[in-house]
Design a protein around this motif. Structure first.
Motif, PDB file in Angstrom:
ATOM      1  N   GLY A 167       0.815  -1.221   0.000  1.00 20.17           N
ATOM      2  CA  GLY A 167       0.000   0.000   0.000  1.00 20.17           C
ATOM      3  C   GLY A 167       0.841   1.260   0.000  1.00 20.17           C
ATOM      4  N   SER A 168       0.530   2.158   0.911  1.00 19.69           N
ATOM      5  CA  SER A 168       1.230   3.443   0.978  1.00 19.69           C
ATOM      6  C   SER A 168       2.404   3.430   1.954  1.00 19.69           C
ATOM      7  CB  SER A 168       0.246   4.545   1.386  1.00 19.69           C
ATOM      8  OG  SER A 168      -0.343   4.242   2.644  1.00 19.69           O
ATOM      9  N   ASP A 169       2.732   2.260   2.485  1.00 20.98           N
ATOM     10  CA  ASP A 169       3.866   2.135   3.409  1.00 20.98           C
ATOM     11  C   ASP A 169       5.166   2.171   2.597  1.00 20.98           C
ATOM     12  OD1 ASP A 169       5.862   1.346   5.157  1.00 20.98           O
ATOM     13  OD2 ASP A 169       4.592  -0.101   6.217  1.00 20.98           O
ATOM     14  N   ILE A 170       5.800   3.343   2.552  1.00 21.56           N
ATOM     15  CA  ILE A 170       6.999   3.532   1.734  1.00 21.56           C
ATOM     16  C   ILE A 170       8.129   2.592   2.143  1.00 21.56           C
ATOM     17  CG2 ILE A 170       8.740   5.174   0.956  1.00 21.56           C
ATOM     18  CD1 ILE A 170       5.992   5.746  -0.122  1.00 21.56           C
ATOM     19  N   ASP A 171       8.340   2.453   3.446  1.00 22.75           N
ATOM     20  CA  ASP A 171       9.418   1.577   3.915  1.00 22.75           C
ATOM     21  C   ASP A 171       9.176   0.137   3.464  1.00 22.75           C
ATOM     22  OD1 ASP A 171      10.971   3.525   5.227  1.00 22.75           O
ATOM     23  OD2 ASP A 171       9.629   3.482   6.960  1.00 22.75           O
ATOM     24  N   ALA A 172       7.929  -0.315   3.564  1.00 28.44           N
ATOM     25  CA  ALA A 172       7.587  -1.676   3.136  1.00 28.44           C
ATOM     26  C   ALA A 172       7.789  -1.825   1.628  1.00 28.44           C
ATOM     27  CB  ALA A 172       6.149  -1.997   3.512  1.00 28.44           C
ATOM     28  N   GLN A 173       7.435  -0.787   0.876  1.00 27.74           N
ATOM     29  CA  GLN A 173       7.628  -0.824  -0.567  1.00 27.74           C
ATOM     30  C   GLN A 173       9.105  -1.006  -0.921  1.00 27.74           C
ATOM     31  OE1 GLN A 173       6.005   2.621  -2.505  1.00 27.74           O
ATOM     32  NE2 GLN A 173       3.896   2.203  -1.863  1.00 27.74           N
ATOM     33  N   TYR A 174       9.962  -0.256  -0.229  1.00 23.55           N
ATOM     34  CA  TYR A 174      11.388  -0.338  -0.535  1.00 23.55           C
ATOM     35  C   TYR A 174      12.000  -1.657  -0.094  1.00 23.55           C
ATOM     36  CZ  TYR A 174      12.093   4.171  -2.671  1.00 23.55           C
ATOM     37  OH  TYR A 174      12.070   5.221  -3.565  1.00 23.55           O
ATOM     38  N   GLU A 179      14.158  -6.788  -2.524  1.00 22.71           N
ATOM     39  CA  GLU A 179      14.000  -8.188  -2.929  1.00 22.71           C
ATOM     40  C   GLU A 179      13.978  -8.304  -4.450  1.00 22.71           C
ATOM     41  OE1 GLU A 179      11.232 -10.803  -0.691  1.00 22.71           O
ATOM     42  OE2 GLU A 179      10.635  -8.958   0.336  1.00 22.71           O
ATOM     43  N   LEU A 180      13.244  -7.389  -5.087  1.00 21.50           N
ATOM     44  CA  LEU A 180      13.179  -7.376  -6.544  1.00 21.50           C
ATOM     45  C   LEU A 180      14.565  -7.187  -7.154  1.00 21.50           C
ATOM     46  CD1 LEU A 180       9.967  -5.238  -7.134  1.00 21.50           C
ATOM     47  CD2 LEU A 180      10.357  -7.521  -8.095  1.00 21.50           C
ATOM     48  N   ASP A 181      15.328  -6.271  -6.569  1.00 15.53           N
ATOM     49  CA  ASP A 181      16.684  -6.009  -7.063  1.00 15.53           C
ATOM     50  C   ASP A 181      17.546  -7.268  -6.977  1.00 15.53           C
ATOM     51  OD1 ASP A 181      16.073  -3.396  -7.634  1.00 15.53           O
ATOM     52  OD2 ASP A 181      16.950  -2.581  -5.797  1.00 15.53           O
ATOM     53  N   SER A 182      17.403  -8.009  -5.892  1.00 11.10           N
ATOM     54  CA  SER A 182      18.199  -9.231  -5.713  1.00 11.10           C
ATOM     55  C   SER A 182      17.863 -10.270  -6.770  1.00 11.10           C
ATOM     56  CB  SER A 182      17.951  -9.819  -4.315  1.00 11.10           C
ATOM     57  OG  SER A 182      18.384  -8.924  -3.308  1.00 11.10           O
ATOM     58  N   VAL A 183      16.560 -10.430  -7.049  1.00 10.07           N
ATOM     59  CA  VAL A 183      16.141 -11.398  -8.061  1.00 10.07           C
ATOM     60  C   VAL A 183      16.569 -10.931  -9.450  1.00 10.07           C
ATOM     61  CG1 VAL A 183      14.180 -12.580  -9.113  1.00 10.07           C
ATOM     62  CG2 VAL A 183      14.195 -12.151  -6.651  1.00 10.07           C
ATOM     63  N   TRP A 295      11.197  12.870  -4.615  1.00  8.02           N
ATOM     64  CA  TRP A 295      10.391  11.652  -4.559  1.00  8.02           C
ATOM     65  C   TRP A 295      11.200  10.400  -4.214  1.00  8.02           C
ATOM     66  CZ3 TRP A 295      12.908   8.874  -8.131  1.00  8.02           C
ATOM     67  CH2 TRP A 295      13.478   9.562  -9.217  1.00  8.02           C
ATOM     68  N   CYS A 296      12.519  10.557  -4.101  1.00  9.39           N
ATOM     69  CA  CYS A 296      13.415   9.417  -3.851  1.00  9.39           C
ATOM     70  C   CYS A 296      13.581   9.202  -2.346  1.00  9.39           C
ATOM     71  CB  CYS A 296      14.761   9.663  -4.523  1.00  9.39           C
ATOM     72  SG  CYS A 296      16.025   8.450  -4.102  1.00  9.39           S
ATOM     73  N   HIS A 297      12.915   8.177  -1.823  1.00  6.05           N
ATOM     74  CA  HIS A 297      12.952   7.885  -0.389  1.00  6.05           C
ATOM     75  C   HIS A 297      14.375   7.623   0.124  1.00  6.05           C
ATOM     76  CE1 HIS A 297      11.302   6.680   3.457  1.00  6.05           C
ATOM     77  NE2 HIS A 297      11.869   5.484   3.363  1.00  6.05           N
ATOM     78  N   PRO A 298      15.180   6.772  -0.517  1.00  5.37           N
ATOM     79  CA  PRO A 298      16.552   6.547  -0.035  1.00  5.37           C
ATOM     80  C   PRO A 298      17.407   7.807  -0.072  1.00  5.37           C
ATOM     81  CG  PRO A 298      15.918   4.839  -1.603  1.00  5.37           C
ATOM     82  CD  PRO A 298      14.862   5.896  -1.669  1.00  5.37           C
ATOM     83  N   CYS A 299      17.153   8.667  -1.072  1.00  4.51           N
ATOM     84  CA  CYS A 299      17.914   9.923  -1.170  1.00  4.51           C
ATOM     85  C   CYS A 299      17.687  10.778   0.073  1.00  4.51           C
ATOM     86  CB  CYS A 299      17.486  10.710  -2.405  1.00  4.51           C
ATOM     87  SG  CYS A 299      17.725   9.872  -3.982  1.00  4.51           S
ATOM     88  N   ARG A 300      16.441  10.934   0.427  1.00  3.94           N
ATOM     89  CA  ARG A 300      16.112  11.790   1.566  1.00  3.94           C
ATOM     90  C   ARG A 300      16.501  11.126   2.885  1.00  3.94           C
ATOM     91  NH1 ARG A 300      10.767  15.272   0.109  1.00  3.94           N
ATOM     92  NH2 ARG A 300      11.463  16.272   2.037  1.00  3.94           N
ATOM     93  N   HIS A 301      16.460   9.822   2.899  1.00 12.11           N
ATOM     94  CA  HIS A 301      16.872   9.093   4.099  1.00 12.11           C
ATOM     95  C   HIS A 301      18.366   9.290   4.359  1.00 12.11           C
ATOM     96  CE1 HIS A 301      17.817   5.484   6.576  1.00 12.11           C
ATOM     97  NE2 HIS A 301      16.635   5.754   7.090  1.00 12.11           N
TER      98      HIS A 301
END
Length: 400
Positions: A167-174, A179-183, A295-301
């Motif tokens: 859903g809208s949980d950004i941390d969960a999305q990332y 996981e997608l990146d690993s595959v 809009w980049c969550h890791p950037c702002r983190h």
């Protein structure tokens, strides 16, 4: 006059012998005979695709009569082309090379799209089609449908469900993205090995360079210059004459220019107050280019970390310039007001519609956050999306 006729006849005979020995020279044209189910009349168009500017160029068209069309012309090199059928803008892609090719298409089950909100059109991607007569296409299809490649499809499907469930949980999305990146990395390793084996057998096949071009779109940000250069050096003959080799060679040149030890490509961009920032005018200190976006969550983190690094090293001759890849000014300014970064802020430009940002493209940046650390002379020390690489180099420079 008699002498001229004799000379002409000799030339004609010579060319006849040449063409007889080399039929491809006498018939250096493509002939795409098509049959389509779902459209009885209209127009079939053949278009080439320019990866450099993401545009299509119509090079041929033919009338559809009773669901049959015949496209004839010539291409400088075998290539994947787009066939569109009107009315309805039904599209599918096939390999075309000089010689006879047969295609069949069925509009049933096509995937409709509407990109009019983005300044593009409406249409449908035809999924039920076949092609015969092109070895390049046969080899591409064998690669695409190889069980080794297909095994990843259900994995991606499950991760897609997992991503939507976040859903809208950004941390969960990332977390799902990780996981997608690993595959994807596993898939890309398999693809590279398969392509290596194919090219070793036939380095001149255009299908091979097309496979690598398709892969490189996904690994552009992670494949090293040495690996890319070594791969391109394997291709010969028709593969090297293809538009795919031309595109990849251009990428290779850009990538070489941003290797550690090279002087960073110069650029000029605007700050928030519309004053200019020119990279080459900011030498004499260690400078990190931080590529980010609102809009980049890791950037702002990562921003709190860079504030700490900036505070630690700034008085010793270290500086940061953050370059935003935001397309909208208001998003950029809002994020700056929220983050309050104490260093220089600039914004990349998007001079061509639907194309990547200008400077990010110059630096071959395909993902963010991404960092480029320069020495006092403007030479690249670190070129990486890994912030720990910057940390390690700064500790090496300043000794703590």
């Amino acid at each position: 006059m008699k002498t001229k006729k004799i000379v002409c006849n000799v030339i004609a005979i010579a060319f006849g012998i040449l063409f007889a020995k080399n039929p491809s020279l006498a018939q250096a044209k493509y002939d795409v005979k098509g049959t389509v189910k779902g459209i009885t009349s209209g127009t079939a168009k053949l278009a080439t695709y320019n990866e450099g500017n993401r545009t299509e160029k119509i090079v041929d068209s033919a009338t559809i009569n009773n669901g049959i069309f015949d496209l004839k012309g010539s291409l400088n090199s075998p290539q994947m082309v787009i066939i569109s059928l009107e009315p309805g803008n039904w599209k599918f892609s096939v390999f075309v090379e000089n010689g006879p090719v047969n295609v069949t298409a069925d509009t049933t089950g096509a995937r409709h799209y509407d990109y009019s909100a983005y300044g593009m059109g409406k249409g449908a991607g035809v999924v039920n089609f076949t092609e015969t007569g092109s070895k390049n296409y046969d080899d591409w299809m064998a690669y695409e449908h190889d069980p080794g490649q297909k095994q990843y499809e259900p994995v991606f499907a499950e991760l897609d469900k997992k991503f939507k469930a976040a859903g809208s949980d950004i941390d969960a999305q990332y977390r799902v993205r990780d996981e997608l990146d690993s595959v994807e990395r596993l898939l890309h390793v398999w693809q590279k090995q398969k392509i290596d084996a194919y090219v070793a057998k036939d380095p001149s096949a255009v299908a091979g360079i097309y496979m690598f071009d398709d892969l490189y779109k996904w690994v552009k940000g992670t494949m090293s210059y040495a690996e890319m250069d070594a791969m391109l050096n394997k291709f010969t003959s028709a593969a090297k004459e293809s538009p795919y080799y031309e595109t990849l060679s251009r990428y290779r040149t850009l990538l070489k220019a941003v290797q550690p030890g090279s002087t960073a490509p110069d650029f000029t961009l605007l700050k928030r107050d519309s004053s200019k920032f020119t990279l080459s005018e900011n030498r004499g200190k260690y400078l990190m280019i931080d590529m980010w976006a609102s809009w980049c969550h890791p950037c702002r983190h990562a921003i709190p970390h860079w504030k700490s690094v900036y505070q630690k090293y700034h008085d010793k001759g270290f500086d940061i310039v953050s370059m935003s890849l935001d397309s909208k000014m208001k998003d950029w300014t809002k994020a700056m007001d929220e983050e309050k970064m104490p260093w220089t802020q600039i914004k990349d430009e998007f001079p061509i519609k639907m194309m990547p940002a200008k400077v990010a493209s110059l630096y071959m940046t395909t993902f963010i956050p991404f960092y480029v650390l320069l020495d006092r002379e403007g030479k690249i020390l670190v070129y990486s999306g890994d912030e720990t690489k910057i940390d390690e180099k700064l500790k090496e420079i300043y000794g703590n």
